[in-house]
Design a protein around this motif. Structure first.
Motif, short mmCIF file in Angstrom:
data_model
loop_
_atom_site.label_atom_id
_atom_site.label_comp_id
_atom_site.label_asym_id
_atom_site.label_seq_id
_atom_site.Cartn_x
_atom_site.Cartn_y
_atom_site.Cartn_z
N SER A 79 2.71 5.16 -0.37
CA SER A 79 2.11 4.74 0.90
C SER A 79 2.65 3.41 1.40
CB SER A 79 0.59 4.67 0.76
OG SER A 79 0.24 3.75 -0.26
N SER A 80 3.22 2.59 0.49
CA SER A 80 3.78 1.31 0.91
C SER A 80 4.74 0.82 -0.18
CB SER A 80 2.66 0.29 1.11
OG SER A 80 3.18 -0.95 1.54
N VAL A 81 5.77 0.10 0.24
CA VAL A 81 6.78 -0.46 -0.67
C VAL A 81 7.03 -1.89 -0.25
CG1 VAL A 81 9.16 -0.28 -1.45
CG2 VAL A 81 7.88 1.79 -0.98
N GLY A 82 7.20 -2.77 -1.24
CA GLY A 82 7.48 -4.16 -0.91
C GLY A 82 8.04 -4.95 -2.06
N SER A 83 8.15 -6.25 -1.87
CA SER A 83 8.70 -7.10 -2.90
C SER A 83 7.62 -7.75 -3.76
CB SER A 83 9.57 -8.19 -2.26
OG SER A 83 8.80 -8.96 -1.38
N GLY A 84 6.38 -7.69 -3.35
CA GLY A 84 5.29 -8.26 -4.13
C GLY A 84 3.96 -8.05 -3.45
N PRO A 85 2.87 -8.18 -4.21
CA PRO A 85 1.54 -7.96 -3.63
C PRO A 85 1.12 -9.04 -2.66
CG PRO A 85 1.36 -8.54 -5.95
CD PRO A 85 2.82 -8.48 -5.59
N LEU A 145 0.92 4.04 -4.66
CA LEU A 145 0.79 5.50 -4.66
C LEU A 145 -0.61 5.88 -4.24
CD1 LEU A 145 2.48 6.81 -7.94
CD2 LEU A 145 3.30 7.03 -5.61
N LYS A 146 -0.69 6.85 -3.36
CA LYS A 146 -2.00 7.32 -2.89
C LYS A 146 -2.03 8.84 -2.95
CE LYS A 146 -5.39 6.61 0.63
NZ LYS A 146 -5.79 5.84 1.78
N LYS A 147 -3.15 9.38 -3.38
CA LYS A 147 -3.30 10.83 -3.46
C LYS A 147 -3.78 11.37 -2.12
CE LYS A 147 -4.68 14.43 -6.48
NZ LYS A 147 -5.07 14.80 -7.79
N LYS A 148 -3.03 12.34 -1.61
CA LYS A 148 -3.39 13.03 -0.37
C LYS A 148 -3.46 14.51 -0.68
CE LYS A 148 -1.81 9.69 2.95
NZ LYS A 148 -1.13 9.44 4.20
N GLY A 149 -4.67 15.01 -0.82
CA GLY A 149 -4.85 16.40 -1.23
C GLY A 149 -4.32 16.57 -2.64
N PRO A 150 -3.50 17.58 -2.91
CA PRO A 150 -2.97 17.78 -4.26
C PRO A 150 -1.71 16.94 -4.55
CG PRO A 150 -2.28 19.58 -2.87
CD PRO A 150 -3.20 18.70 -2.03
N PHE A 151 -1.24 16.16 -3.58
CA PHE A 151 0.02 15.44 -3.71
C PHE A 151 -0.18 13.93 -3.84
CE2 PHE A 151 0.80 19.17 -1.04
CZ PHE A 151 1.68 19.85 -1.87
N LEU A 201 -1.48 0.34 -7.25
CA LEU A 201 -0.33 -0.55 -7.21
C LEU A 201 0.50 -0.42 -8.49
CD1 LEU A 201 1.19 -2.89 -5.78
CD2 LEU A 201 -0.32 -4.46 -7.03
N TYR A 202 1.82 -0.29 -8.33
CA TYR A 202 2.75 -0.20 -9.46
C TYR A 202 3.88 -1.19 -9.26
CZ TYR A 202 0.48 4.11 -10.84
OH TYR A 202 -0.45 5.03 -11.25
N MET A 224 -0.11 -1.78 -12.36
CA MET A 224 -0.63 -3.14 -12.20
C MET A 224 -2.15 -3.20 -12.28
SD MET A 224 2.11 -4.88 -11.97
CE MET A 224 1.61 -6.45 -11.32
N GLU A 225 -2.79 -2.06 -12.50
CA GLU A 225 -4.25 -1.99 -12.65
C GLU A 225 -5.00 -2.51 -11.42
OE1 GLU A 225 -5.59 -0.45 -15.23
OE2 GLU A 225 -3.68 -0.20 -16.25
N ARG A 226 -4.42 -2.28 -10.24
CA ARG A 226 -5.07 -2.66 -8.98
C ARG A 226 -5.18 -1.42 -8.10
NH1 ARG A 226 -2.55 -8.24 -6.68
NH2 ARG A 226 -3.22 -9.58 -8.36
N TYR A 227 -6.26 -1.40 -7.33
CA TYR A 227 -6.47 -0.29 -6.39
C TYR A 227 -6.87 -0.87 -5.04
CZ TYR A 227 -8.29 3.85 -4.15
OH TYR A 227 -8.51 4.87 -3.26
N ASP A 228 -6.24 -0.40 -4.00
CA ASP A 228 -6.55 -0.79 -2.64
C ASP A 228 -7.03 0.45 -1.90
OD1 ASP A 228 -5.50 -1.02 0.36
OD2 ASP A 228 -5.82 -3.06 -0.41
N ARG A 229 -8.13 0.34 -1.19
CA ARG A 229 -8.68 1.52 -0.49
C ARG A 229 -7.71 2.09 0.54
NH1 ARG A 229 -14.94 0.87 1.05
NH2 ARG A 229 -15.71 1.50 -0.98
#
Length: 62
Positions: free
Chosen positions: A56-62, A46-52, A26-27, A16-21
């Motif tokens: 981080s969150s799931v929902g029905s819409g932004p 999706l959030k990167k934590k170390g090498p993984f 966002l996908y 979705m070309e969005r990033y939240d700190r």
């Protein structure tokens, strides 16, 4: 997302070309149904934590 790898093969995922700190990138997921609730999951972060990368969150819409 409940560790259902077969569902991930039948799901269409779009960036979705969005990033939240707090949550990360966002996908949009089309065709992924949560087996526990029966509901289709619309978006996830999706959030990167170390090498993984972690969901981080799931929902029905932004």
């Amino acid at each position: 997302m409940k560790l259902h790898p077969v569902s991930s093969f039948t799901t269409n995922i779009a960036n979705m070309e969005r990033y939240d700190r707090t949550y990360g990138h966002l996908y949009n997921a089309t065709g992924y149904t949560d087996r526990m609730t029966g509901d289709e999951l619309g978006v996830f972060y999706l959030k990167k934590k170390g090498p993984f990368w972690v969901v981080s969150s799931v929902g029905s819409g932004p």
